[in-house]
Scaffold this motif. Structure first.
Motif, short mmCIF file in Angstrom:
data_model
loop_
_atom_site.label_atom_id
_atom_site.label_comp_id
_atom_site.label_asym_id
_atom_site.label_seq_id
_atom_site.Cartn_x
_atom_site.Cartn_y
_atom_site.Cartn_z
N ILE A 94 44.28 39.18 14.16
CA ILE A 94 43.93 38.62 15.47
C ILE A 94 44.56 37.24 15.63
N ALA A 95 44.33 36.39 14.64
CA ALA A 95 44.86 35.01 14.71
C ALA A 95 46.38 35.01 14.81
N ARG A 96 47.01 35.87 14.04
CA ARG A 96 48.48 35.91 14.05
C ARG A 96 49.01 36.37 15.41
N ARG A 97 48.42 37.38 15.98
CA ARG A 97 48.89 37.89 17.27
C ARG A 97 48.63 36.90 18.41
N LEU A 98 47.50 36.22 18.37
CA LEU A 98 47.20 35.23 19.41
C LEU A 98 48.17 34.06 19.35
N ARG A 99 48.69 33.76 18.16
CA ARG A 99 49.70 32.70 18.04
C ARG A 99 51.06 33.17 18.56
N MET A 100 51.34 34.46 18.43
CA MET A 100 52.65 34.99 18.78
C MET A 100 52.81 35.29 20.26
N ILE A 101 51.72 35.76 20.89
CA ILE A 101 51.81 36.28 22.26
C ILE A 101 50.72 35.65 23.12
N GLU A 102 51.05 35.39 24.37
CA GLU A 102 50.08 34.80 25.30
C GLU A 102 49.26 35.92 25.94
N TYR A 103 48.10 36.17 25.39
CA TYR A 103 47.22 37.22 25.90
C TYR A 103 46.34 36.69 27.02
N ASP A 104 45.92 37.62 27.89
CA ASP A 104 45.00 37.27 28.97
C ASP A 104 43.55 37.53 28.61
N ALA A 105 43.30 38.39 27.63
CA ALA A 105 41.92 38.73 27.24
C ALA A 105 41.94 39.42 25.88
N VAL A 106 40.79 39.38 25.22
CA VAL A 106 40.61 40.07 23.94
C VAL A 106 39.42 41.01 24.05
N LEU A 107 39.60 42.25 23.60
CA LEU A 107 38.51 43.22 23.48
C LEU A 107 38.26 43.42 22.00
N LEU A 108 37.08 43.04 21.54
CA LEU A 108 36.81 42.99 20.09
C LEU A 108 35.60 43.82 19.73
N ASN A 109 35.81 44.77 18.82
CA ASN A 109 34.70 45.56 18.30
C ASN A 109 33.94 44.71 17.27
N THR A 110 32.61 44.71 17.38
CA THR A 110 31.82 43.89 16.46
C THR A 110 31.88 44.40 15.03
N ASN A 111 32.57 45.52 14.79
CA ASN A 111 32.77 45.95 13.40
C ASN A 111 33.66 44.97 12.63
N LEU A 112 34.31 44.05 13.35
CA LEU A 112 35.10 43.00 12.70
C LEU A 112 34.25 41.76 12.38
N GLY A 113 33.00 41.77 12.83
CA GLY A 113 32.11 40.67 12.52
C GLY A 113 32.01 39.65 13.64
N ILE A 114 30.83 39.09 13.81
CA ILE A 114 30.59 38.09 14.85
C ILE A 114 31.44 36.85 14.62
N GLU A 115 31.73 36.54 13.37
CA GLU A 115 32.52 35.35 13.06
C GLU A 115 33.91 35.43 13.68
N ALA A 116 34.41 36.63 13.87
CA ALA A 116 35.73 36.79 14.50
C ALA A 116 35.72 36.25 15.93
N ILE A 117 34.58 36.42 16.63
CA ILE A 117 34.46 35.89 17.99
C ILE A 117 34.47 34.37 17.94
N ARG A 118 33.73 33.79 17.00
CA ARG A 118 33.69 32.33 16.87
C ARG A 118 35.07 31.75 16.59
N SER A 119 35.83 32.45 15.75
CA SER A 119 37.17 31.98 15.42
C SER A 119 38.07 31.96 16.64
N ILE A 120 38.00 33.00 17.46
CA ILE A 120 38.79 33.03 18.69
C ILE A 120 38.37 31.90 19.62
N ARG A 121 37.06 31.77 19.80
CA ARG A 121 36.55 30.78 20.75
C ARG A 121 36.86 29.35 20.31
N ALA A 122 36.96 29.12 19.01
CA ALA A 122 37.26 27.78 18.52
C ALA A 122 38.64 27.30 18.96
N ASP A 123 39.59 28.25 19.07
CA ASP A 123 40.96 27.89 19.43
C ASP A 123 41.32 28.20 20.87
#
Length: 281
Positions: A94-123
């Motif tokens: 997720i982090a690598r792709r968000l750095r590479m490409i300018e996305y308009d939105a993220v759809l995230l399954n919580t099977n990746l963990g709630i911390e993944a949402i926090r990481s996205i929101r931090a940046d």
């Protein structure tokens, strides 16, 4: 690039309602590519209630899901209706792709963990983040909102509703980009839209994303009464009509966090039979 059309397998709900399968096989592509879109499949439109658009992209979204099957099905569905789609199966990806490409939105399954949402929101403080899960309990949904998700969608979900929600959030996201991201200060309340931070008398006020949007709207129009309809449309653009009860609950919850005495509000004021405005009183 050769494309095969998905047909009746993409009916009504994704991913994947009972009895449904997604049979379309696609070549992998860069998320910015629009070559995968269906532009003439009337069977798809009839089955889903969503019309694929010719040429113009609905937006670029990243699907983050460790389940290969559901991630692939969702990608097929979204590319069919005009989104450019990228995929990630781990937090690092997720982090690598968000750095590479300018996305308009993220759809995230919580099977990746709630911390993944926090990481996205931090940046990425304003980028729309949709959490989704199958049979998620209230605790998982609340954790997702607290971590910074803008919306939560249960699986299986209707493609037409997902399409409306994602496009609505992307429109708001880019509309916000076009405005000046200035810090708002009214009385002793300060709101920083870049850092998504609210303070009252210097003390941090923790707000959920929807509460933040509501307060931002009212503070941008401080002293000006906003109608129930105006506020409801800004918060729930994809829904028809105006649910004043739902709006009252949102105001009540925000008052509990912001007001020294929620029963006698100083900031979030009611204009009877009209709407709400931001004080001070």
């Amino acid at each position: 690039m050769t494309k095969k059309h998905a047909t009746s397998g993409l009916e009504n709900r994704l991913p994947v309602a009972e009895g449904e399968t997604v049979r379309s096989q696609r070549n992998s592509a860069d998320p910015s590519s629009s070559a995968l879109r269906s532009r003439s499949d009337s069977r798809f439109s009839a089955a889903t209630g969503v019309n694929p658009i010719d040429g113009a992209s609905r937006g670029t979204v990243l699907i983050a899901d460790k389940n290969n099957h559901s991630r692939r099905d969702l990608r097929v569905a979204l590319t069919e209706i005009g989104f450019d789609v990228g995929e990630a199966s781990t937090a690092d990806e997720i982090a690598r792709r968000l750095r590479m490409i300018e996305y308009d939105a993220v759809l995230l399954n919580t099977n990746l963990g709630i911390e993944a949402i926090r990481s996205i929101r931090a940046d990425y403080s304003r980028m729309p983040v949709f959490a989704y899960a199958k049979a998620a309990n209230d605790g998982v949904q609340l954790d997702a909102f607290d971590a910074g998700a803008d919306d939560f969608i249960g699986m299986p979900f209707k493609l037409s509703l997902l399409d409306a929600r994602v496009r609505s959030s992307i429109r708001r996201y880019h509309a916000t980009e076009r405005t000046v991201d200035r810090t708002l200060a009214v009385a002793d309340v300060t709101l920083d839209p870049i850092r998504r931070r609210v303070e009252r008398k210097g003390a941090l006020v923790h707000l959920r994303p929807q509460e933040f949007r509501l307060l931002h709207l009212l503070m941008e129009n401080a002293g000006k009464p906003l109608t129930h309809e105006t506020i409801f449309k800004a918060l729930w653009e994809q829904e028809q009509g105006t649910n004043r009860g739902r709006l009252r609950v949102a105001i009540r919850d925000l008052r509990k966090k912001l007001e020294p005495n929620p029963a006698n509000p100083r900031y979030l004021l009611t204009d009877s039979h009209f709407g709400y405005r931001f004080g001070p009183k």
